[in-house]
Design a protein around this motif. Structure first.
Motif, mmCIF file in Angstrom:
data_model
loop_
_atom_site.group_PDB
_atom_site.id
_atom_site.type_symbol
_atom_site.label_atom_id
_atom_site.label_comp_id
_atom_site.label_asym_id
_atom_site.label_seq_id
_atom_site.Cartn_x
_atom_site.Cartn_y
_atom_site.Cartn_z
ATOM 1 N N ALA A 254 -57.017 0.744 23.606
ATOM 2 C CA ALA A 254 -57.201 2.126 24.037
ATOM 3 C C ALA A 254 -57.344 3.012 22.803
ATOM 4 C CB ALA A 254 -56.021 2.583 24.890
ATOM 5 N N GLU A 255 -58.145 4.058 22.945
ATOM 6 C CA GLU A 255 -58.339 5.022 21.860
ATOM 7 C C GLU A 255 -58.041 6.430 22.356
ATOM 8 O OE1 GLU A 255 -58.911 4.424 18.783
ATOM 9 O OE2 GLU A 255 -59.327 2.270 18.906
ATOM 10 N N PRO A 256 -57.366 7.267 21.567
ATOM 11 C CA PRO A 256 -56.722 6.937 20.294
ATOM 12 C C PRO A 256 -55.614 5.896 20.473
ATOM 13 C CG PRO A 256 -56.824 9.329 20.640
ATOM 14 C CD PRO A 256 -57.179 8.694 21.931
ATOM 15 N N LYS A 257 -55.321 5.174 19.428
ATOM 16 C CA LYS A 257 -54.314 4.111 19.498
ATOM 17 C C LYS A 257 -52.946 4.693 19.868
ATOM 18 C CE LYS A 257 -56.677 0.452 18.170
ATOM 19 N NZ LYS A 257 -56.873 -0.699 19.097
ATOM 20 N N PRO A 258 -52.293 4.131 20.865
ATOM 21 C CA PRO A 258 -50.976 4.633 21.258
ATOM 22 C C PRO A 258 -49.857 3.991 20.440
ATOM 23 C CG PRO A 258 -51.669 2.944 22.781
ATOM 24 C CD PRO A 258 -52.786 3.094 21.773
ATOM 25 N N VAL A 259 -48.655 4.556 20.584
ATOM 26 C CA VAL A 259 -47.437 3.995 20.004
ATOM 27 C C VAL A 259 -46.620 3.380 21.132
ATOM 28 C CG1 VAL A 259 -45.246 4.546 18.856
ATOM 29 C CG2 VAL A 259 -47.362 5.658 18.115
ATOM 30 N N LEU A 260 -46.056 2.206 20.875
ATOM 31 C CA LEU A 260 -45.110 1.601 21.818
ATOM 32 C C LEU A 260 -43.700 1.893 21.333
ATOM 33 C CD1 LEU A 260 -44.194 -0.244 24.151
ATOM 34 C CD2 LEU A 260 -44.475 -2.194 22.604
ATOM 35 N N LEU A 261 -42.908 2.545 22.166
ATOM 36 C CA LEU A 261 -41.509 2.810 21.852
ATOM 37 C C LEU A 261 -40.633 1.969 22.769
ATOM 38 C CD1 LEU A 261 -39.149 4.364 20.565
ATOM 39 C CD2 LEU A 261 -39.534 6.186 22.240
ATOM 40 N N VAL A 262 -39.807 1.120 22.166
ATOM 41 C CA VAL A 262 -38.809 0.331 22.895
ATOM 42 C C VAL A 262 -37.465 0.996 22.641
ATOM 43 C CG1 VAL A 262 -37.694 -1.925 23.128
ATOM 44 C CG2 VAL A 262 -40.160 -1.784 22.661
ATOM 45 N N ALA A 263 -36.883 1.593 23.697
ATOM 46 C CA ALA A 263 -35.678 2.402 23.522
ATOM 47 C C ALA A 263 -34.604 1.959 24.502
ATOM 48 C CB ALA A 263 -36.006 3.883 23.733
ATOM 49 N N GLY A 264 -33.471 1.510 23.966
ATOM 50 C CA GLY A 264 -32.366 1.116 24.836
ATOM 51 C C GLY A 264 -31.301 0.364 24.066
ATOM 52 N N HIS A 265 -30.129 0.305 24.653
ATOM 53 C CA HIS A 265 -28.999 -0.387 24.030
ATOM 54 C C HIS A 265 -29.081 -1.875 24.324
ATOM 55 C CE1 HIS A 265 -24.836 -1.696 23.400
ATOM 56 N NE2 HIS A 265 -24.730 -0.668 22.593
ATOM 57 N N PRO A 266 -28.911 -2.739 23.309
ATOM 58 C CA PRO A 266 -28.998 -4.187 23.542
ATOM 59 C C PRO A 266 -27.717 -4.744 24.165
ATOM 60 C CG PRO A 266 -28.593 -3.757 21.232
ATOM 61 C CD PRO A 266 -28.751 -2.414 21.884
ATOM 62 N N ALA A 267 -27.885 -5.543 25.213
ATOM 63 C CA ALA A 267 -26.757 -6.278 25.782
ATOM 64 C C ALA A 267 -26.310 -7.336 24.778
ATOM 65 C CB ALA A 267 -27.164 -6.940 27.094
ATOM 66 N N LYS A 268 -25.078 -7.820 24.928
ATOM 67 C CA LYS A 268 -24.533 -8.781 23.955
ATOM 68 C C LYS A 268 -25.300 -10.102 23.969
ATOM 69 C CE LYS A 268 -20.902 -10.410 27.107
ATOM 70 N NZ LYS A 268 -19.444 -10.500 27.339
ATOM 71 N N THR A 269 -25.994 -10.409 25.077
ATOM 72 C CA THR A 269 -26.768 -11.654 25.162
ATOM 73 C C THR A 269 -28.174 -11.507 24.606
ATOM 74 O OG1 THR A 269 -27.401 -11.026 27.422
ATOM 75 C CG2 THR A 269 -25.497 -12.493 27.179
ATOM 76 N N PHE A 270 -28.531 -10.300 24.172
ATOM 77 C CA PHE A 270 -29.903 -10.050 23.721
ATOM 78 C C PHE A 270 -30.056 -10.397 22.243
ATOM 79 C CE2 PHE A 270 -33.385 -7.326 22.209
ATOM 80 C CZ PHE A 270 -34.373 -7.680 23.120
ATOM 81 N N ASP A 271 -31.147 -11.070 21.901
ATOM 82 C CA ASP A 271 -31.426 -11.475 20.523
ATOM 83 C C ASP A 271 -32.139 -10.322 19.806
ATOM 84 O OD1 ASP A 271 -31.982 -12.694 18.135
ATOM 85 O OD2 ASP A 271 -33.375 -14.181 18.962
ATOM 86 N N LEU A 272 -31.358 -9.379 19.319
ATOM 87 C CA LEU A 272 -31.938 -8.208 18.664
ATOM 88 C C LEU A 272 -32.643 -8.586 17.367
ATOM 89 C CD1 LEU A 272 -32.295 -5.144 18.610
ATOM 90 C CD2 LEU A 272 -30.051 -4.975 17.501
ATOM 91 N N SER A 273 -32.040 -9.467 16.595
ATOM 92 C CA SER A 273 -32.667 -9.891 15.334
ATOM 93 C C SER A 273 -34.007 -10.571 15.593
ATOM 94 C CB SER A 273 -31.742 -10.841 14.574
ATOM 95 O OG SER A 273 -30.533 -10.194 14.229
ATOM 96 N N GLY A 274 -34.069 -11.366 16.663
ATOM 97 C CA GLY A 274 -35.324 -12.024 17.017
ATOM 98 C C GLY A 274 -36.402 -11.022 17.380
ATOM 99 N N LEU A 275 -36.030 -9.971 18.113
ATOM 100 C CA LEU A 275 -37.006 -8.931 18.471
ATOM 101 C C LEU A 275 -37.470 -8.188 17.232
ATOM 102 C CD1 LEU A 275 -38.534 -7.350 20.663
ATOM 103 C CD2 LEU A 275 -36.553 -5.808 20.788
ATOM 104 N N GLU A 276 -36.549 -7.894 16.324
ATOM 105 C CA GLU A 276 -36.933 -7.202 15.091
ATOM 106 C C GLU A 276 -37.925 -8.037 14.283
ATOM 107 O OE1 GLU A 276 -32.869 -4.600 14.251
ATOM 108 O OE2 GLU A 276 -32.993 -6.681 13.569
ATOM 109 N N ARG A 277 -37.694 -9.355 14.202
ATOM 110 C CA ARG A 277 -38.628 -10.224 13.477
ATOM 111 C C ARG A 277 -39.991 -10.250 14.179
ATOM 112 N NH1 ARG A 277 -34.000 -13.518 13.188
ATOM 113 N NH2 ARG A 277 -34.771 -14.765 14.940
ATOM 114 N N GLN A 278 -39.960 -10.305 15.499
ATOM 115 C CA GLN A 278 -41.211 -10.337 16.255
ATOM 116 C C GLN A 278 -42.023 -9.061 16.020
ATOM 117 O OE1 GLN A 278 -40.724 -10.364 20.499
ATOM 118 N NE2 GLN A 278 -42.829 -11.038 20.906
ATOM 119 N N ILE A 279 -41.355 -7.928 15.992
ATOM 120 C CA ILE A 279 -42.049 -6.659 15.764
ATOM 121 C C ILE A 279 -42.616 -6.606 14.350
ATOM 122 C CG2 ILE A 279 -41.691 -4.160 15.518
ATOM 123 C CD1 ILE A 279 -39.740 -4.344 17.883
ATOM 124 N N GLU A 280 -41.856 -7.103 13.379
ATOM 125 C CA GLU A 280 -42.352 -7.130 11.994
ATOM 126 C C GLU A 280 -43.634 -7.937 11.886
ATOM 127 O OE1 GLU A 280 -39.268 -8.565 9.500
ATOM 128 O OE2 GLU A 280 -37.954 -6.822 9.814
#
Length: 406
Positions: A254-280
């Protein structure tokens, strides 16, 4: 009271809500308001520090439960996160002891109130069965709005845990569900078919937004002024498919290019480090912003209203309070065809529905809404109309009271 006979005095209802913040706390607060509007006498027994304690209301609210903050700040460093995981068993033991004594005090408080009906919260720990028995023996009727009856993040439970969970659900009469699929799944697992009832998820009426708030959102989340925004909002859990959305994002054309914002508190079972690596790994122009924190109520309405599209890429679900909030504010939505999500969204009418786990279909649906803002806004307005008019809290409460008085 004999069958068919209308009671003259108001039904006395106690609602237990052990969470001080978040979607379940908001649901209980608004349900209490709807029940009061329909003539019931309601006491909301809530956690200390409830974030809606200062909101106007027509029911009694008692902040009695001294529990813990579900939305604690997540450490940013890897070492801090590892230390947190090491001490977790000790913390769980301490919390378990505190939970038992708080429920014992709460049960005595409820028995003293002498309500006709008690609404139980989501069963996080099956041991609350013993407190349910104490209330039942005093002649108090027990019921529940069953937001969730299984742990979608892990499998396996002890025989004792399964036995207590079965017994506690058998004490509820009736038991309410927010989606037909969740109701059917529950009946398949636990039986209790004669006790199950279906009600809609009421609209999220606590969040408001004005055009002036858009800049506050941009400053808080570090967004460029006027940038196109696609949003995932809610508690981060493995079952919610956030990684599927990140995989889909480079395919959004889509143009103009949009921003994806992922906003929320991580549950204790959520792999936050894995998501951060994936986004990088997707950082080459794909424009993804991650804010892993509890979003203040004052920003939720402006944030949702600022988004062009709100996405719910869940892999499994019963229902979604975040979806209700997005629809209540008239936002165009993309959801996956799981659980109650597809039941709340008419494909092509109030949003778009795609198969779970398909990055290509998810990207195609997001692109479609971004490329046709007129149709997207029409879908959002239609979803808002249904959420606010056809699923009002007064209507939800009337269905609940009809079932309780039947």
């Amino acid at each position: 009271m004999r069958s068919g006979e209308k009671r003259q005095d108001p039904l006395r209802i106690a609602i237990i809500e052990p969470e001080a913040a978040g979607g379940l706390a908001h649901f209980s607060f608004q349900l209490a308001g709807g029940l009061t509007e329909c003539g019931a006498k309601v006491d909301l027994l809530a956690a200390k520090g409830h974030e809606l304690a200062d909101e106007p209301r027509d029911f009694e609210m008692h902040e009695v439960l001294r529990l813990w903050n579900k939305f604690e700040t997540v450490p940013k460093g890897g070492a801090a996160r590892r230390l947190r995981s090491i001490v977790r068993p000790i913390r769980r033991l301490r919390r378990g002891i505190r939970y038992y004594f708080e429920w014992l005090i709460l049960t005595r408080r409820i028995i003293a109130l002498k309500p006709d009906v008690v609404f139980f919260p989501t069963v996080r720990f099956p041991s609350v069965y013993w407190f349910a028995r104490m209330m039942k023996r005093r002649g108090i009727r027990l019921t529940q709005v069953c937001h969730e009856f299984q742990n979608r993040e892990k499998t396996g439970a002890s025989l004792l845990s399964r036995w207590m969970r079965q017994r506690i659900y058998e004490t509820f009469d009736p038991i309410f569900f927010l989606a037909e699929s969740a109701k059917s799944e529950f009946e398949e697992r636990f039986g209790c078919r004669e006790a199950t009832r279906l009600i809609p998820h009421g609209p999220q009426m606590l969040f408001k937004a004005t055009d002036a708030d858009a800049r506050d959102v941009e400053r808080y989340f570090g967004l460029e002024r006027g940038a196109r925004l696609v949003l995932f909002f809610g508690v981060l859990r493995p079952s919610k498919g956030v990684s599927d959305l990140v995989d889909a994002w480079p395919l959004v054309d889509a143009e103009p290019k949009p921003v994806l914002l992922v906003a929320g508190h991580p549950a204790k079972t959520f792999d936050l480090s894995g998501l951060e690596r994936q986004i990088e790994e997707r950082a080459d122009g794909s424009r993804i912003v991650l804010r892993h924190e509890y979003i203040p109520n004052s920003l939720v309405g402006p944030l949702l209203s600022r988004a062009e599209v709100v996405v719910f890429p869940y892999r499994t679900a019963a229902a979604s309070g975040a979806l209700s909030a997005a629809q209540s504010l008239g936002r165009p939505v993309v959801v996956t065809s799981v659980g109650g999500l597809a039941e709340c969204v008419g494909d092509g009418e109030t949003g778009l529905v795609v198969p779970a786990g398909s990055a290509e279909e998810l990207a195609r649906a997001i692109t479609r809404l971004l490329d046709d803002p007129e149709s997207a806004e029409r879908m959002g307005r239609q979803g808002q109309l249904i959420a606010v008019k056809e699923r009002s809290w007064k209507m939800v409460a009337r269905r609940v009271l009809d079932a309780l008085e039947a």
